[in-house]
Design a protein around this motif. Structure first.
Motif, PDB file in Angstrom:
ATOM      1  N   GLY A  45       0.800  -1.225   0.000  1.00 50.81           N
ATOM      2  CA  GLY A  45       0.000   0.000   0.000  1.00 50.81           C
ATOM      3  C   GLY A  45       0.824   1.262   0.000  1.00 50.81           C
ATOM      4  N   TYR A  46       2.041   1.228   0.583  1.00 53.45           N
ATOM      5  CA  TYR A  46       2.866   2.439   0.575  1.00 53.45           C
ATOM      6  C   TYR A  46       3.980   2.368  -0.445  1.00 53.45           C
ATOM      7  CZ  TYR A  46       6.235   0.108   3.765  1.00 53.45           C
ATOM      8  OH  TYR A  46       7.130  -0.738   4.339  1.00 53.45           O
ATOM      9  N   SER A  47       3.955   1.348  -1.313  1.00 53.73           N
ATOM     10  CA  SER A  47       5.040   1.162  -2.283  1.00 53.73           C
ATOM     11  C   SER A  47       5.060   2.234  -3.362  1.00 53.73           C
ATOM     12  CB  SER A  47       4.905  -0.206  -2.947  1.00 53.73           C
ATOM     13  OG  SER A  47       3.726  -0.249  -3.740  1.00 53.73           O
ATOM     14  N   GLY A  48       3.958   2.975  -3.485  1.00 58.31           N
ATOM     15  CA  GLY A  48       3.886   3.991  -4.536  1.00 58.31           C
ATOM     16  C   GLY A  48       3.316   3.448  -5.834  1.00 58.31           C
ATOM     17  N   VAL A  49       3.016   2.145  -5.859  1.00 56.43           N
ATOM     18  CA  VAL A  49       2.416   1.544  -7.060  1.00 56.43           C
ATOM     19  C   VAL A  49       0.899   1.684  -6.958  1.00 56.43           C
ATOM     20  CG1 VAL A  49       2.076  -0.622  -8.315  1.00 56.43           C
ATOM     21  CG2 VAL A  49       4.317  -0.081  -7.315  1.00 56.43           C
ATOM     22  N   ALA A  53     -16.814  21.826  16.704  1.00 54.87           N
ATOM     23  CA  ALA A  53     -15.511  22.423  16.375  1.00 54.87           C
ATOM     24  C   ALA A  53     -15.211  22.295  14.885  1.00 54.87           C
ATOM     25  CB  ALA A  53     -14.409  21.725  17.174  1.00 54.87           C
ATOM     26  N   THR A  54     -14.648  23.366  14.319  1.00 51.51           N
ATOM     27  CA  THR A  54     -14.132  23.284  12.957  1.00 51.51           C
ATOM     28  C   THR A  54     -13.007  22.250  12.950  1.00 51.51           C
ATOM     29  OG1 THR A  54     -14.611  25.622  12.745  1.00 51.51           O
ATOM     30  CG2 THR A  54     -13.192  24.654  11.060  1.00 51.51           C
ATOM     31  N   SER A  55     -12.937  21.442  11.885  1.00 54.88           N
ATOM     32  CA  SER A  55     -12.027  20.291  11.922  1.00 54.88           C
ATOM     33  C   SER A  55     -11.127  20.225  10.707  1.00 54.88           C
ATOM     34  CB  SER A  55     -12.832  18.997  11.984  1.00 54.88           C
ATOM     35  OG  SER A  55     -13.739  19.065  13.047  1.00 54.88           O
ATOM     36  N   ALA A  56      -9.946  19.665  10.933  1.00 53.56           N
ATOM     37  CA  ALA A  56      -9.014  19.410   9.830  1.00 53.56           C
ATOM     38  C   ALA A  56      -8.375  18.057  10.085  1.00 53.56           C
ATOM     39  CB  ALA A  56      -7.948  20.502   9.778  1.00 53.56           C
ATOM     40  N   GLY A  57      -7.921  17.410   9.025  1.00 47.61           N
ATOM     41  CA  GLY A  57      -7.318  16.085   9.202  1.00 47.61           C
ATOM     42  C   GLY A  57      -6.283  15.791   8.140  1.00 47.61           C
ATOM     43  N   VAL A  58      -5.270  15.020   8.543  1.00 47.46           N
ATOM     44  CA  VAL A  58      -4.282  14.507   7.597  1.00 47.46           C
ATOM     45  C   VAL A  58      -4.260  12.993   7.816  1.00 47.46           C
ATOM     46  CG1 VAL A  58      -1.848  14.471   6.938  1.00 47.46           C
ATOM     47  CG2 VAL A  58      -2.946  16.628   7.575  1.00 47.46           C
ATOM     48  N   PHE A  59      -4.329  12.244   6.704  1.00 45.71           N
ATOM     49  CA  PHE A  59      -4.506  10.795   6.815  1.00 45.71           C
ATOM     50  C   PHE A  59      -3.417  10.045   6.070  1.00 45.71           C
ATOM     51  CE2 PHE A  59      -8.589  12.920   7.102  1.00 45.71           C
ATOM     52  CZ  PHE A  59      -9.089  12.401   8.278  1.00 45.71           C
ATOM     53  N   THR A  60      -3.295   8.754   6.367  1.00 44.45           N
ATOM     54  CA  THR A  60      -2.318   7.877   5.718  1.00 44.45           C
ATOM     55  C   THR A  60      -2.437   7.947   4.202  1.00 44.45           C
ATOM     56  OG1 THR A  60      -1.529   5.618   5.523  1.00 44.45           O
ATOM     57  CG2 THR A  60      -3.896   5.871   5.792  1.00 44.45           C
ATOM     58  N   LYS A  61      -1.279   7.822   3.527  1.00 45.47           N
ATOM     59  CA  LYS A  61      -1.294   7.756   2.069  1.00 45.47           C
ATOM     60  C   LYS A  61      -1.272   6.307   1.578  1.00 45.47           C
ATOM     61  CE  LYS A  61       0.595  12.295   1.219  1.00 45.47           C
ATOM     62  NZ  LYS A  61       1.849  13.030   1.421  1.00 45.47           N
ATOM     63  N   ASN A  62      -1.314   5.363   2.531  1.00 41.99           N
ATOM     64  CA  ASN A  62      -1.343   3.946   2.133  1.00 41.99           C
ATOM     65  C   ASN A  62      -2.598   3.686   1.296  1.00 41.99           C
ATOM     66  OD1 ASN A  62      -1.467   0.993   2.226  1.00 41.99           O
ATOM     67  ND2 ASN A  62       0.115   1.185   3.779  1.00 41.99           N
ATOM     68  N   LEU A  63      -2.438   2.896   0.203  1.00 38.13           N
ATOM     69  CA  LEU A  63      -3.596   2.580  -0.651  1.00 38.13           C
ATOM     70  C   LEU A  63      -4.637   1.756   0.107  1.00 38.13           C
ATOM     71  CD1 LEU A  63      -2.598   1.739  -4.317  1.00 38.13           C
ATOM     72  CD2 LEU A  63      -3.583   3.805  -3.384  1.00 38.13           C
ATOM     73  N   PHE A  64      -4.159   0.944   1.070  1.00 37.41           N
ATOM     74  CA  PHE A  64      -5.101   0.252   1.942  1.00 37.41           C
ATOM     75  C   PHE A  64      -5.479   1.224   3.053  1.00 37.41           C
ATOM     76  CE2 PHE A  64      -3.102  -3.500   0.054  1.00 37.41           C
ATOM     77  CZ  PHE A  64      -4.181  -4.340  -0.117  1.00 37.41           C
ATOM     78  N   GLN A  65      -6.726   1.675   3.068  1.00 36.08           N
ATOM     79  CA  GLN A  65      -7.162   2.614   4.096  1.00 36.08           C
ATOM     80  C   GLN A  65      -8.170   1.906   4.983  1.00 36.08           C
ATOM     81  OE1 GLN A  65      -7.505   6.634   3.164  1.00 36.08           O
ATOM     82  NE2 GLN A  65      -5.439   6.395   2.318  1.00 36.08           N
ATOM     83  N   ALA A  66      -7.919   1.963   6.283  1.00 33.89           N
ATOM     84  CA  ALA A  66      -8.807   1.295   7.216  1.00 33.89           C
ATOM     85  C   ALA A  66     -10.185   1.963   7.195  1.00 33.89           C
ATOM     86  CB  ALA A  66      -8.209   1.353   8.622  1.00 33.89           C
ATOM     87  N   ALA A  67     -11.202   1.212   7.620  1.00 28.77           N
ATOM     88  CA  ALA A  67     -12.576   1.710   7.603  1.00 28.77           C
ATOM     89  C   ALA A  67     -12.736   3.043   8.357  1.00 28.77           C
ATOM     90  CB  ALA A  67     -13.507   0.635   8.167  1.00 28.77           C
ATOM     91  N   THR A 115       4.314   2.967   6.603  1.00 31.86           N
ATOM     92  CA  THR A 115       3.153   3.839   6.743  1.00 31.86           C
ATOM     93  C   THR A 115       1.939   2.950   6.933  1.00 31.86           C
ATOM     94  OG1 THR A 115       4.200   5.154   5.041  1.00 31.86           O
ATOM     95  CG2 THR A 115       1.960   5.746   5.630  1.00 31.86           C
ATOM     96  N   SER A 116       1.229   3.109   8.024  1.00 33.98           N
ATOM     97  CA  SER A 116       0.156   2.163   8.296  1.00 33.98           C
ATOM     98  C   SER A 116      -1.116   2.500   7.537  1.00 33.98           C
ATOM     99  CB  SER A 116      -0.123   2.087   9.799  1.00 33.98           C
ATOM    100  OG  SER A 116      -1.322   2.737  10.138  1.00 33.98           O
ATOM    101  N   THR A 117      -2.103   1.621   7.657  1.00 32.87           N
ATOM    102  CA  THR A 117      -3.412   1.814   7.035  1.00 32.87           C
ATOM    103  C   THR A 117      -4.276   2.775   7.823  1.00 32.87           C
ATOM    104  OG1 THR A 117      -4.094  -0.099   8.336  1.00 32.87           O
ATOM    105  CG2 THR A 117      -3.489  -0.491   6.036  1.00 32.87           C
ATOM    106  N   ASN A 118      -3.838   3.174   9.008  1.00 29.23           N
ATOM    107  CA  ASN A 118      -4.708   3.920   9.913  1.00 29.23           C
ATOM    108  C   ASN A 118      -4.176   5.287  10.336  1.00 29.23           C
ATOM    109  OD1 ASN A 118      -5.392   1.029  10.114  1.00 29.23           O
ATOM    110  ND2 ASN A 118      -6.873   1.707  11.640  1.00 29.23           N
ATOM    111  N   ASP A 119      -2.945   5.651   9.915  1.00 25.59           N
ATOM    112  CA  ASP A 119      -2.340   6.903  10.373  1.00 25.59           C
ATOM    113  C   ASP A 119      -3.301   8.091  10.229  1.00 25.59           C
ATOM    114  OD1 ASP A 119       0.072   5.630  10.915  1.00 25.59           O
ATOM    115  OD2 ASP A 119       0.970   6.169   8.994  1.00 25.59           O
TER     116      ASP A 119
END
Lengths: 399, 399
Positions: free
Chosen positions: A323-327, B41-55, B224-228
């Protein structure tokens, strides 16, 4: 296939002689190797992509444009990050070798592996060059294979014989590499010879393709050294000339692939502190480059490597690395098998028997197969686990 | 700076309450956390870039478009690679929390960390949600910080107070993360609150910039995890509104940077099996992106990491990692310092005292400074060494 595996390495090929001696760079182990071809050989080379390129790499890159007749190699000192003096030393190694052998300076390539940032002990090397030239023999391959070792625990040789138009030919080589250390780094080196005569551009193109499927598909720790080199010399002693693509080139390519794959796998198996080899196959890739990129991400993940060391069927760490391989791929299409055991389908985990998984994980070579179900390309790559021994070797080298 | 460090984390900020309890996902440790804001509250978020994204990541990505009033977080199970049922479970966590708190479902974000590929034990979680809502308090931050831990050995909190136009405001948060394991992976999570009122796009932009300089500049193992997830809630309780860039936004940004940097460094310091923190500075970069890319290559090199663990002044491994980082630079301009000690200049090694090097390498935090002498950008990043303990934690988790 039109070829059979034969014993030995570079000196199993007609017209190649070699030698390996101790000249004093290392305390007592062999540290100087020489490979010699009876006739000038068409040459090809693939070199490190590291921006820091060691002096012998800079020199040899130029030299392969000529026909080569000898390669002088030292271990124990990489002659890297040594500036203009390093380049002079590399040139001097070639010049002394040429003089002792009575061949042109431009026909000698140079290679080094070992400590970086230190100057070569040139007095010892020059004396060694005089000695080694008188030791050359058609049985000297194993000595050369031993003399290029750094942290390798076994010398690495491979050779095959085949036929083209009824005439026998062979391909054979030696290699070293088990990670980057010593105390700064070690290197992947391979020197391969064939007795075919092959047009230079064809030779270079074929070597590049084969390296991409073999030496570039292995990883111990993902580090690329300043000295990585694969050299291929074709000396024409078999009396067969290949000047254009076709079935004869294909036969040679298969033979080169067999030798390179065997050497590459020996390097992985001898990986620093490795207790297991991971044999990763990724099917259904959109193309080779993205398959390779993903394979390297999975095989370089410390979490995948420690899981395999710990015999833990952690497929979650595999898909995470994918998932993080960039592919770019579709997670919901992904299948993962551990050996014969399906562990994930459609991007989701399956219930599986931990006991069955353990029978796979207790093998020396762990086959992992991924299917992206996106294209028709299949890639194969090999890596190692990460053990306490890896940490020890790399942390305590000088203590 | 217009701010001072204060004790505590998220509940040091006006209007935020929190709680942390054990609901039964883990054997006995706290595993359910709740953060609540007195007002939406006004909200902002940054999330994992892993292609597998947790629910929960898929759900929370959508939810931050609304004003948020609560975040429900579980540890021990990442709810990742769980398909449609995983998404239903994440939605149910939000719905039960909303009902218990009497707030709209759309104002609840969800976060999870722990094992992947397994369904959440929803009965335990639903019962836990009923319990936790009655435990909310303005002193509950430390309990929440504890409940989001997986392999973390210490809870992580940070807070600062400052003034804008003479009025006091604060920023505070909690975080977890020490590598990816448990048994499949763990995760980097941070939840930060402020009592300022900030326009949503400005808040998102500021968070992204700050994350790039803090949480994105640390690495334990490069995975990089699926949940960051990093979430930032601005509830306006301080009575100060920021609607455009300017000195007030800059003050907030400094405060957010201080809190994020402290939390990020706490994560590195608690890295799995880490005995040392590597504080890497790269000066003279052509731009931020290439500086970061190089920093990550150096800090993720197992050879650099084991050298630091072994107290070995192996600058050769550092320049090697720079060389394969993919960043274009001029090797002959490179300078490397270990602490105050110059070890390489103009891309070449210097003679230096091994004893002096050892005094640097025996510190808990090892400062390494590289100068590329190419541009004016400077980046800072933090990593860890690689110890036997890292291998043990990640290899033997389930044995």
């Amino acid at each position: 296939m039109g070829f059979e595996k034969i014993a030995g390495g570079i000196t199993a090929v007609s017209g190649f002689m070699a030698a390996g001696i101790h000249c004093g760079i290392k305390k007592s182990k062999k540290d100087l190797a020489l490979i010699y071809s009876a006739t000038p050989a068409t040459s090809a080379g693939v070199f490190t992509k590291n921006l820091f390129q060691a002096a012998p790499v800079l020199l040899t890159r130029e030299r392969i444009k000529n026909k080569l007749q000898a390669i002088i190699i030292n271990s124990g000192n990489a002659n890297a990050c040594t500036g203009e003096k390093g380049l002079e030393d590399a040139r001097a190694m070639a010049a002394y070798t040429a003089r002792a052998l009575g061949i042109p300076e431009e026909s000698v390539a140079v290679s080094s592996t070992g400590v970086i940032g230190e100057y070569l002990p040139m007095e010892k090397i020059i004396a060694g060059i005089k000695d080694i030239c008188s030791c050359l023999s058609a049985e000297g391959g194993p000595q050369a294979a031993e003399a290029i070792m750094t942290t390798d625990t076994v010398p690495k040789e491979a050779a095959v014989r085949g036929k083209i138009k009824g005439l026998p030919f062979s391909v054979g080589g030696i290699a070293k590499g088990s990670g980057m250390i010593c105390p700064n780094m070690a290197t992947m080196l391979a020197f391969i010879g064939t007795d075919l005569q092959i047009e230079r551009e064809l030779l270079q193109k074929t070597l590049k393709e084969v390296v991409n499927r073999t030496f570039n598909m292995i990883t111990v720790d993902g580090d690329t050294s300043t000295n990585d080199t694969v050299l291929l010399l074709a000396n024409g002693q078999a009396g067969i000339t290949i000047e254009a693509p076709g079935p004869e080139l294909d036969t040679f390519k298969e033979a080169l692939l067999a030798v390179s794959a065997k050497l590459a796998k020996m390097i992985v198996r001898d990986g620093e502190g490795a207790t297991k080899v991971i044999a990763l196959k990724i099917k259904g890739c959109p193309d080779f480059a993205s398959g390779r990129q993903m394979a390297m991400a999975v095989l370089n993940s410390n979490l995948v490597k420690t899981a395999i060391f710990g015999k833990d069927a952690n497929w979650g760490r595999i898909v995470t690395a994918m998932g993080y391989s960039g592919v770019d791929f579709e997670p919901s299409k992904v299948e993962v098998n551990l050996g014969h055991l399906p562990v994930a389908r459609n991007g989701r985990g399956l219930a599986f028997s931990e006991e069955e998984a353990l029978t796979v994980l207790e093998q020396d070579e762990i086959p992992i197969t991924i299917n992206l179900n996106l294209g028709t390309t299949e890639v194969e790559a090999w890596g190692t686990d990460l053990s306490y021994e890896y940490v020890r070797i790399n942390a305590e080298y000088r203590s």
